[in-house]
Design an enzyme around this catalytic site. Structure first.
Site, PDB file in Angstrom:
ATOM      1  N   ASP A  79      64.296  84.583  -6.699  1.00  0.00           N
ATOM      2  CA  ASP A  79      62.980  84.798  -5.530  1.00  0.00           C
ATOM      3  C   ASP A  79      64.129  85.309  -4.345  1.00  0.00           C
ATOM      4  O   ASP A  79      65.289  84.238  -3.848  1.00  0.00           O
ATOM      5  CB  ASP A  79      62.901  83.550  -4.635  1.00  0.00           C
ATOM      6  CG  ASP A  79      62.544  82.998  -6.269  1.00  0.00           C
ATOM      7  OD1 ASP A  79      61.832  83.553  -6.311  1.00  0.00           O
ATOM      8  OD2 ASP A  79      62.041  81.624  -6.028  1.00  0.00           O
ATOM      9  N   SER A 123      63.390  81.966 -11.619  1.00  0.00           N
ATOM     10  CA  SER A 123      61.977  82.876 -10.916  1.00  0.00           C
ATOM     11  C   SER A 123      63.352  83.520  -9.541  1.00  0.00           C
ATOM     12  O   SER A 123      64.064  83.034  -9.042  1.00  0.00           O
ATOM     13  CB  SER A 123      61.551  82.021 -10.043  1.00  0.00           C
ATOM     14  OG  SER A 123      60.702  82.842  -8.788  1.00  0.00           O
ATOM     15  N   SER A 180      58.975  86.249 -10.460  1.00  0.00           N
ATOM     16  CA  SER A 180      59.410  86.335  -9.341  1.00  0.00           C
ATOM     17  C   SER A 180      58.916  86.672  -7.990  1.00  0.00           C
ATOM     18  O   SER A 180      58.065  87.241  -8.166  1.00  0.00           O
ATOM     19  CB  SER A 180      60.967  87.248  -9.888  1.00  0.00           C
ATOM     20  OG  SER A 180      61.516  87.299 -10.595  1.00  0.00           O
TER      21      SER A 180
END
Length: 342
Positions: A270, A268, A230
């Site tokens: 983000d 992830s 992340s």
């Protein structure tokens, strides 16, 4: 590549840091004790009482695999009313309560005669190096990070970045800034970025346009594991922008992220958050007048956001030191890997 590259053509601020935006400070509390490799980082957008003197802010969820707190109300109202706390995934609840306690100390009527507070806590999973189940982060660590805020920002394996990994290497905290010249009068505005970098696969690493990761990965057994990291990206600016414009600025963080080799993988988380220090908004104001940049002047700020984010990720990689964590796990620093490659 053994030297630290400068990303883009825009000049950096004097510190090349998010704290080049006047009033912004950053503090860390680092936990480094065997299997406990974690910490807290706090970004204070100004030195006053954020609950009573709020700032325009907005977030862009680039990929929403995350467990953050406070984003729903931020999206609805476009206001930042606490410092920004960063840590590991299992620390979100602890830091949410620590944020509330901090607000209550300064505003005893919060939740009584005054509205409740919207604490903002953002996270990445540092569980490869850090024993998440130890639940090591405590409210006192938030207080320590907040008390340590300064215009000088330590980078790398510190604070919330202590246990983070990037591209199979040691990741962590990185920061950078760029100065954008806007409009016919040539007004200069600063955009600063701070990242909690915990994403990426080594073969995909691109460093200032150089596909460095492919060369580093060639010396290792093939790794087909999907990305599970992340990144949290904080953007600050002194340009007069409202929440709608700040959301547009936050979206451009994705451009800087992509340049480093990220495709925003399924696992992830983000998230980019942007705020402006140009005008504080009183919590009890009945009418708010804001002088704003026209939208057609925003392109230089968009470039500054992309460049400062990419630079901050590069800084996190170069500043990080090798860390040994739980169960014998280790993340080697980029500098150590480059030395071995050469």
């Amino acid at each position: 590549m053994s030297t630290l590259p400068h990303i883009g053509r825009l000049a950096a601020g004097p510190r090349n840091s998010i704290t080049d935006v006047a009033g912004v400070t950053v503090g860390h509390c680092t936990l480094d004790d065997g299997p406990v490799q974690t910490g807290v980082t706090v970004i204070a957008p100004h030195g006053g009482n954020l609950f009573t003197h709020r700032l325009p802010a907005a977030a862009a969820v680039i990929n929403g695999f995350g467990k953050s707190a406070g984003l729903v109300q931020l999206e609805e109202l476009g206001l930042l009313e606490t410092p920004i706390a960063l840590s590991n995934t299992f620390a979100v609840g602890t830091l949410l309560n620590a944020q509330i306690a901090h607000t209550l100390r300064a505003n005893p009527q919060c939740g009584r005669s005054l509205p409740t507070v919207n604490p903002l806590v953002l996270e990445c999973n540092d569980g490869y190096l850090n024993d998440l189940q130890a639940m090591a982060v405590q409210p006192a660590h938030f207080d320590a990070a907040l008390q340590a805020v300064s215009s000088e920002v330590a980078q790398g394996s510190v604070g919330a970045g202590r246990g983070m990994s990037s591209f199979g290497l040691k990741g962590g905290i990185g920061t950078a800034s760029r100065v954008a010249v806007v409009g016919a009068a040539g007004q200069g505005y600063t955009v600063g970025a701070l990242v909690l970098s915990n994403f990426g696969r080594l073969p995909e690493l691109i460093l200032a346009g150089d596909p460095l990761g492919a060369r580093l990965a060639a010396a290792e057994p093939p790794d087909a594991a999907p990305e599970k990291g992340s990144i949290i990206i904080i953007l600050a600016t002194d340009a007069p922008l409202d929440a709608r414009q700040l959301k547009r600025l936050a979206v451009r963080a994705g451009a800087g992220l992509a340049r480093t080799g990220s495709a925003y993988g399924h696992g992830s988380g983000d998230i980019a958050l942007a705020f402006s220090t140009a005008q504080q908004i009183g919590a009890e104001a009945e009418c708010v007048h804001m002088a704003l940049l026209a939208d057609h002047l925003l392109d230089p700020l968009f470039h500054a956001a992309a460049d400062s984010v990419e630079q901050a990720i590069v800084h996190a990689l170069f500043a990080a030191e090798t860390v040994y964590g739980r169960d014998g796990h280790v993340r080697v620093s980029l500098r150590e890997r480059l030395a071995a490659l050469n």
